[in-house]
Write a protein that holds these residues in place. Structure first.
Motif, PDB file in Angstrom:
ATOM      1  N   ASP A   1       4.951   7.529  10.318  1.00 13.26           N
ATOM      2  CA  ASP A   1       4.503   7.364   8.935  1.00 13.26           C
ATOM      3  C   ASP A   1       5.544   6.614   8.105  1.00 13.26           C
ATOM      4  OD1 ASP A   1       2.141   8.631   9.466  1.00 13.26           O
ATOM      5  OD2 ASP A   1       2.782  10.583   8.683  1.00 13.26           O
TER       6      ASP A   1
ATOM      7  N   LYS B   1       5.528   2.810   7.935  1.00 10.89           N
ATOM      8  CA  LYS B   1       4.485   2.117   7.174  1.00 10.89           C
ATOM      9  C   LYS B   1       4.906   1.825   5.734  1.00 10.89           C
ATOM     10  CE  LYS B   1       0.745   4.074   9.960  1.00 10.89           C
ATOM     11  NZ  LYS B   1      -0.508   4.849   9.979  1.00 10.89           N
ATOM     12  N   PHE B   2       6.028   2.408   5.304  1.00 14.55           N
ATOM     13  CA  PHE B   2       6.467   2.245   3.921  1.00 14.55           C
ATOM     14  C   PHE B   2       7.403   1.053   3.772  1.00 14.55           C
ATOM     15  CE2 PHE B   2       4.794   6.439   3.592  1.00 14.55           C
ATOM     16  CZ  PHE B   2       4.570   6.683   2.239  1.00 14.55           C
TER      17      PHE B   2
ATOM     18  N   LEU C   1       0.025  14.458   2.984  1.00 11.74           N
ATOM     19  CA  LEU C   1       0.375  13.045   2.933  1.00 11.74           C
ATOM     20  C   LEU C   1       0.181  12.385   4.298  1.00 11.74           C
ATOM     21  CD1 LEU C   1       3.490  13.121   0.588  1.00 11.74           C
ATOM     22  CD2 LEU C   1       1.280  12.077   0.114  1.00 11.74           C
TER      23      LEU C   1
ATOM     24  N   ASP D   1      -5.839   6.263   5.661  1.00  9.90           N
ATOM     25  CA  ASP D   1      -5.529   4.895   5.228  1.00  9.90           C
ATOM     26  C   ASP D   1      -6.472   4.388   4.137  1.00  9.90           C
ATOM     27  OD1 ASP D   1      -3.712   2.777   5.485  1.00  9.90           O
ATOM     28  OD2 ASP D   1      -5.070   1.633   6.761  1.00  9.90           O
TER      29      ASP D   1
ATOM     30  N   GLN E   1       0.827  -1.212   0.000  1.00  7.59           N
ATOM     31  CA  GLN E   1       0.000   0.000   0.000  1.00  7.59           C
ATOM     32  C   GLN E   1       0.860   1.260   0.000  1.00  7.59           C
ATOM     33  OE1 GLN E   1      -2.814   0.256   3.224  1.00  7.59           O
ATOM     34  NE2 GLN E   1      -3.655   2.217   2.528  1.00  7.59           N
ATOM     35  N   TYR E   2       1.967   1.211   0.740  1.00  5.15           N
ATOM     36  CA  TYR E   2       2.874   2.353   0.822  1.00  5.15           C
ATOM     37  C   TYR E   2       4.267   1.881   0.409  1.00  5.15           C
ATOM     38  CZ  TYR E   2      -0.939   4.136   3.745  1.00  5.15           C
ATOM     39  OH  TYR E   2      -2.171   4.527   4.210  1.00  5.15           O
TER      40      TYR E   2
ATOM     41  N   ILE F   1      -2.219   9.167   4.982  1.00  2.00           N
ATOM     42  CA  ILE F   1      -1.756   7.960   5.662  1.00  2.00           C
ATOM     43  C   ILE F   1      -2.626   7.685   6.885  1.00  2.00           C
ATOM     44  CG2 ILE F   1       0.171   6.950   6.935  1.00  2.00           C
ATOM     45  CD1 ILE F   1       2.043   8.515   5.023  1.00  2.00           C
TER      46      ILE F   1
ATOM     47  N   HIS G   1      -3.369   4.405  -1.803  1.00  2.00           N
ATOM     48  CA  HIS G   1      -2.048   3.813  -1.951  1.00  2.00           C
ATOM     49  C   HIS G   1      -1.082   4.933  -2.311  1.00  2.00           C
ATOM     50  CE1 HIS G   1      -3.103  -0.691  -2.626  1.00  2.00           C
ATOM     51  NE2 HIS G   1      -3.996  -0.121  -1.832  1.00  2.00           N
ATOM     52  N   ILE G   2       0.139   4.852  -1.832  1.00  2.00           N
ATOM     53  CA  ILE G   2       1.149   5.879  -2.110  1.00  2.00           C
ATOM     54  C   ILE G   2       2.420   5.206  -2.608  1.00  2.00           C
ATOM     55  CG2 ILE G   2       2.601   7.704  -1.138  1.00  2.00           C
ATOM     56  CD1 ILE G   2       0.409   8.194   0.958  1.00  2.00           C
TER      57      ILE G   2
END
Length: 230
Positions: free
Chosen positions: A191, A194-195, A160, A167, A23-24, A164, A170-171
């Motif tokens: 944040d 989460k990537f 951003l 939620d 998603q990230y 996030i 998608h990034i």
């Protein structure tokens, strides 16, 4: 870095595509390593297979919008082509970022088309005007991601963070240098955690350029040839 696989992907692009379900996703890769095309592959999969309604590509300045013009990816083995309707590449449109282009992005959100390209500024104004929820179930791809900052005065970074937190998007973040000259963090630790990261180094990029070896320049990248000196 110059050899493509059966889908037409160079090594960095293949590495990023393997993470297409995240998603990230943060892609850290040098200039000219193919980040724009890597994003095309990922975005097409998200649109076709992951329930994403639309993809919005956000670039720092108008000239970079040309990196996301149409690409016949199927010619090199991929299962789809990259296509952006001319009216949705807002970087090619006349006028300033705050005005008609913002309304254009709003019209895109209401349309059945799949891909839009705009500048960071247009995107910031559009989020201010239409709100975070208007972008639900969409992919937001941010080129030159180091323009983002965790500083609350950085509007793109603030937006951003809100995306996030909600939620629902998608990034894909892309950058050649994941740091800022002012020493402010790009993302908050919460944040950033989460990537999923894909990293492709300068060494990997340059080691694939056969012409550099032929010209006998850039020797410091080839430790195997100069091990005794190093």
């Amino acid at each position: 870095s110059t050899k493509a696989n059966e889908l037409g992907m160079r090594p960095m692009q293949e590495r990023a595509y393997e993470k297409r379900g995240e998603q990230y996703l943060l892609i850290k890769s040098p200039p000219a390593s193919g980040k724009s095309r890597a994003l095309m592959f990922i975005a097409l999969d998200k649109l076709a297979n992951q329930g994403i309604k639309q993809a919005i590509i956000v670039v720092p300045e108008k000239s970079i919008g040309s990196s996301f013009h149409n690409e016949p990816l199927s010619k090199h083995g991929f299962w789809a082509d990259w296509h952006v309707e001319p009216k949705w590449n807002l970087c090619d449109a006349p006028g300033n970022d705050n005005g008609g282009k913002v309304n254009g992005l709003g019209a895109f959100l209401e349309s059945g088309d799949k891909v839009l390209v705009c500048t960071h500024a247009t995107f910031r104004f559009a989020v201010d005007k239409f709100g975070i929820a208007a972008f639900d179930d969409r992919l937001i791809a941010v080129d030159e991601f180091h323009h983002v900052s965790a500083n609350p005065d950085n509007k793109l970074g603030l937006h951003l963070g809100e995306f996030i937190s909600r939620d629902r998007v998608h990034i894909v973040a892309m950058t050649g240098s994941y740091f800022r000259g002012d020493a402010v963090a790009v993302l908050s630790p919460q944040d950033e955690g989460k990537f999923e990261s894909v990293t492709y180094t300068y060494y990997e990029q340059l080691n694939g350029y056969q012409y550099l070896k032929q010209l006998d320049i850039g020797y410091f990248f080839y430790a195997d040839s100069y091990a005794d000196d190093i």
